[in-house]
Design a protein around this motif. Structure first.
Motif, PDB file in Angstrom:
ATOM      1  N   ASP A  45     126.924  38.426 101.140  1.00  0.00           N
ATOM      2  CA  ASP A  45     127.453  37.735 102.832  1.00  0.00           C
ATOM      3  C   ASP A  45     128.363  36.948 102.432  1.00  0.00           C
ATOM      4  O   ASP A  45     128.901  36.551 101.156  1.00  0.00           O
ATOM      5  CB  ASP A  45     126.231  36.969 103.216  1.00  0.00           C
ATOM      6  CG  ASP A  45     125.710  35.706 102.420  1.00  0.00           C
ATOM      7  OD1 ASP A  45     126.383  35.195 101.659  1.00  0.00           O
ATOM      8  OD2 ASP A  45     124.383  35.560 102.586  1.00  0.00           O
ATOM      9  N   GLY A  46     129.110  36.264 103.531  1.00  0.00           N
ATOM     10  CA  GLY A  46     130.284  35.538 103.408  1.00  0.00           C
ATOM     11  C   GLY A  46     129.987  34.436 102.436  1.00  0.00           C
ATOM     12  O   GLY A  46     130.962  33.939 101.675  1.00  0.00           O
ATOM     13  N   SER A  47     129.128  33.663 102.565  1.00  0.00           N
ATOM     14  CA  SER A  47     128.944  32.595 101.726  1.00  0.00           C
ATOM     15  C   SER A  47     128.888  32.755 100.202  1.00  0.00           C
ATOM     16  O   SER A  47     129.489  32.002  99.640  1.00  0.00           O
ATOM     17  CB  SER A  47     127.593  31.573 102.250  1.00  0.00           C
ATOM     18  OG  SER A  47     127.719  31.117 103.493  1.00  0.00           O
ATOM     19  N   HIS A  48     128.561  33.971 100.092  1.00  0.00           N
ATOM     20  CA  HIS A  48     128.264  34.300  98.658  1.00  0.00           C
ATOM     21  C   HIS A  48     129.507  34.426  98.006  1.00  0.00           C
ATOM     22  O   HIS A  48     130.238  34.057  96.874  1.00  0.00           O
ATOM     23  CB  HIS A  48     127.618  35.778  98.508  1.00  0.00           C
ATOM     24  CG  HIS A  48     127.393  36.197  97.246  1.00  0.00           C
ATOM     25  ND1 HIS A  48     128.359  36.783  96.554  1.00  0.00           N
ATOM     26  CD2 HIS A  48     126.242  36.555  96.377  1.00  0.00           C
ATOM     27  CE1 HIS A  48     127.959  37.330  95.328  1.00  0.00           C
ATOM     28  NE2 HIS A  48     126.564  36.837  95.240  1.00  0.00           N
ATOM     29  N   GLN A  53     134.610  32.062  95.120  1.00  0.00           N
ATOM     30  CA  GLN A  53     135.945  31.592  95.447  1.00  0.00           C
ATOM     31  C   GLN A  53     136.113  29.995  94.743  1.00  0.00           C
ATOM     32  O   GLN A  53     137.089  29.707  94.009  1.00  0.00           O
ATOM     33  CB  GLN A  53     136.588  31.837  96.616  1.00  0.00           C
ATOM     34  CG  GLN A  53     136.946  32.935  97.210  1.00  0.00           C
ATOM     35  CD  GLN A  53     137.093  33.141  98.802  1.00  0.00           C
ATOM     36  OE1 GLN A  53     137.174  32.076  99.356  1.00  0.00           O
ATOM     37  NE2 GLN A  53     137.049  34.193  99.425  1.00  0.00           N
ATOM     38  N   TRP A  54     135.130  29.455  95.266  1.00  0.00           N
ATOM     39  CA  TRP A  54     135.162  27.834  94.845  1.00  0.00           C
ATOM     40  C   TRP A  54     134.800  27.899  93.357  1.00  0.00           C
ATOM     41  O   TRP A  54     135.778  27.016  92.685  1.00  0.00           O
ATOM     42  CB  TRP A  54     133.739  27.211  95.235  1.00  0.00           C
ATOM     43  CG  TRP A  54     133.444  26.100  94.912  1.00  0.00           C
ATOM     44  CD1 TRP A  54     133.939  24.779  95.070  1.00  0.00           C
ATOM     45  CD2 TRP A  54     132.220  25.684  93.668  1.00  0.00           C
ATOM     46  NE1 TRP A  54     133.294  23.585  94.209  1.00  0.00           N
ATOM     47  CE2 TRP A  54     132.393  24.410  93.530  1.00  0.00           C
ATOM     48  CE3 TRP A  54     131.388  26.695  93.219  1.00  0.00           C
ATOM     49  CZ2 TRP A  54     131.407  23.724  92.600  1.00  0.00           C
ATOM     50  CZ3 TRP A  54     130.492  25.864  92.095  1.00  0.00           C
ATOM     51  CH2 TRP A  54     130.454  24.523  92.253  1.00  0.00           C
ATOM     52  N   PRO A 169     119.323  20.283  90.826  1.00  0.00           N
ATOM     53  CA  PRO A 169     119.430  20.411  92.100  1.00  0.00           C
ATOM     54  C   PRO A 169     121.061  20.750  92.882  1.00  0.00           C
ATOM     55  O   PRO A 169     121.615  19.650  91.880  1.00  0.00           O
ATOM     56  CB  PRO A 169     118.474  19.587  92.604  1.00  0.00           C
ATOM     57  CG  PRO A 169     118.585  18.565  91.912  1.00  0.00           C
ATOM     58  CD  PRO A 169     118.663  19.224  90.472  1.00  0.00           C
ATOM     59  N   TYR A 170     121.256  21.508  93.803  1.00  0.00           N
ATOM     60  CA  TYR A 170     122.492  21.223  94.490  1.00  0.00           C
ATOM     61  C   TYR A 170     122.647  19.680  94.659  1.00  0.00           C
ATOM     62  O   TYR A 170     121.809  18.731  95.023  1.00  0.00           O
ATOM     63  CB  TYR A 170     122.565  21.787  95.785  1.00  0.00           C
ATOM     64  CG  TYR A 170     122.675  23.361  95.565  1.00  0.00           C
ATOM     65  CD1 TYR A 170     122.549  24.215  94.377  1.00  0.00           C
ATOM     66  CD2 TYR A 170     122.871  23.971  96.722  1.00  0.00           C
ATOM     67  CE1 TYR A 170     122.804  25.315  94.254  1.00  0.00           C
ATOM     68  CE2 TYR A 170     122.964  25.335  96.940  1.00  0.00           C
ATOM     69  CZ  TYR A 170     122.929  26.115  95.596  1.00  0.00           C
ATOM     70  OH  TYR A 170     122.841  27.533  95.772  1.00  0.00           O
ATOM     71  N   ASP A 191     126.634  23.388 101.407  1.00  0.00           N
ATOM     72  CA  ASP A 191     127.202  23.854 102.563  1.00  0.00           C
ATOM     73  C   ASP A 191     127.130  25.556 102.951  1.00  0.00           C
ATOM     74  O   ASP A 191     127.158  25.903 103.872  1.00  0.00           O
ATOM     75  CB  ASP A 191     128.448  23.571 102.626  1.00  0.00           C
ATOM     76  CG  ASP A 191     129.157  22.056 102.946  1.00  0.00           C
ATOM     77  OD1 ASP A 191     127.900  21.477 103.334  1.00  0.00           O
ATOM     78  OD2 ASP A 191     130.154  21.719 102.447  1.00  0.00           O
ATOM     79  N   TRP A 192     126.715  26.096 101.721  1.00  0.00           N
ATOM     80  CA  TRP A 192     126.752  27.576 101.404  1.00  0.00           C
ATOM     81  C   TRP A 192     125.427  28.105 101.198  1.00  0.00           C
ATOM     82  O   TRP A 192     125.421  29.400 100.641  1.00  0.00           O
ATOM     83  CB  TRP A 192     127.860  28.231 100.465  1.00  0.00           C
ATOM     84  CG  TRP A 192     129.259  27.487 100.827  1.00  0.00           C
ATOM     85  CD1 TRP A 192     129.678  27.578 102.153  1.00  0.00           C
ATOM     86  CD2 TRP A 192     130.071  26.885  99.675  1.00  0.00           C
ATOM     87  NE1 TRP A 192     131.131  26.968 102.008  1.00  0.00           N
ATOM     88  CE2 TRP A 192     131.485  26.605 100.638  1.00  0.00           C
ATOM     89  CE3 TRP A 192     130.298  26.705  98.421  1.00  0.00           C
ATOM     90  CZ2 TRP A 192     132.329  25.753 100.213  1.00  0.00           C
ATOM     91  CZ3 TRP A 192     131.397  26.193  97.922  1.00  0.00           C
ATOM     92  CH2 TRP A 192     132.325  25.860  98.423  1.00  0.00           C
TER      93      TRP A 192
END
Length: 194
Positions: A45-48, A53-54, A169-170, A191-192
């Motif tokens: 998906d887009g968040s993946h 990218q990050w 954890p995040y 956020d993702w």
């Protein structure tokens, strides 16, 4: 008779031909060959993609001579008979120049996987991938687990498994050991998740 790595249901060469045909005929379909078994990768998906990218930006800031190669097919496991496609592989910018579809993992400093929303995430990302990357001698395996909201860093491969695993954890910082040598601030991953 159950399929095992020493008795695969197809030869590596047959798998490579099948994977090539599938990729060219069915847009987005990627196949892997682990423990003598055929595996299909879920669509991302887009968040993946944003997570990759990050991580690419962070790696380039710290190591401009390296590149996070997306979707590079690797020859994995003992004897290099398995085939895996990490979401990204950290290596020198020209590490795979002149290579075909599948490369030896020797230039890979870190394999990266970002979980997708599929039923085999536990088996694939948390069990099989750490083992096959360790067997292949990849120094660091980074798992960004969106289902569990955790980041796991596997290091010190001994040829069968990673001897060191750190999961946070995040939101907590996590250090990627040498040869990567980067500390990730993971707050933004919240956020993702979806």
């Amino acid at each position: 008779m159950p399929v095992k790595a020493d008795r695969p249901h197809m030869l590596t060469e047959e798998f490579e031909e099948l994977a090539f045909t599938a990729r060219n005929r069915m847009e987005g379909l990627q196949l892997e060959f682990i423990d003598g078994q055929l595996r299909s990768r879920a669509l991302r998906d887009g968040s993946h993609g944003v997570v990759v990218q990050w991580l690419t930006r962070i790696c380039m800031q710290h190591h401009p001579e390296l590149w996070l190669h997306p979707g590079r097919g690797l020859k994995v496991q003992a004897g290099r008979n398995g085939r895996a496609i990490p979401d990204a592989s950290l290596g020198h910018s020209a590490a795979f120049a002149g290579h075909g579809e599948w490369s030896d993992p020797d230039p890979v400093l870190m394999a990266v996987e970002v979980t997708s929303w599929n039923s085999d995430t536990d088996r694939r990302h948390r069990q099989e991938k750490p083992r096959v990357y360790a067997e292949s001698g990849i120094p660091v395996y980074l798992l960004i687990d969106r289902a569990e909201c955790e980041v796991s860093v596997y290091s010190e491969p001994d040829g069968q498994r990673y001897e060191c695993v750190r999961t946070v954890p995040y939101g907590r910082d996590v250090h990627l050991p040498d040869p990567v040598g980067i500390t990730l601030r993971t707050e933004v991953l919240k956020d993702w998740v979806h």
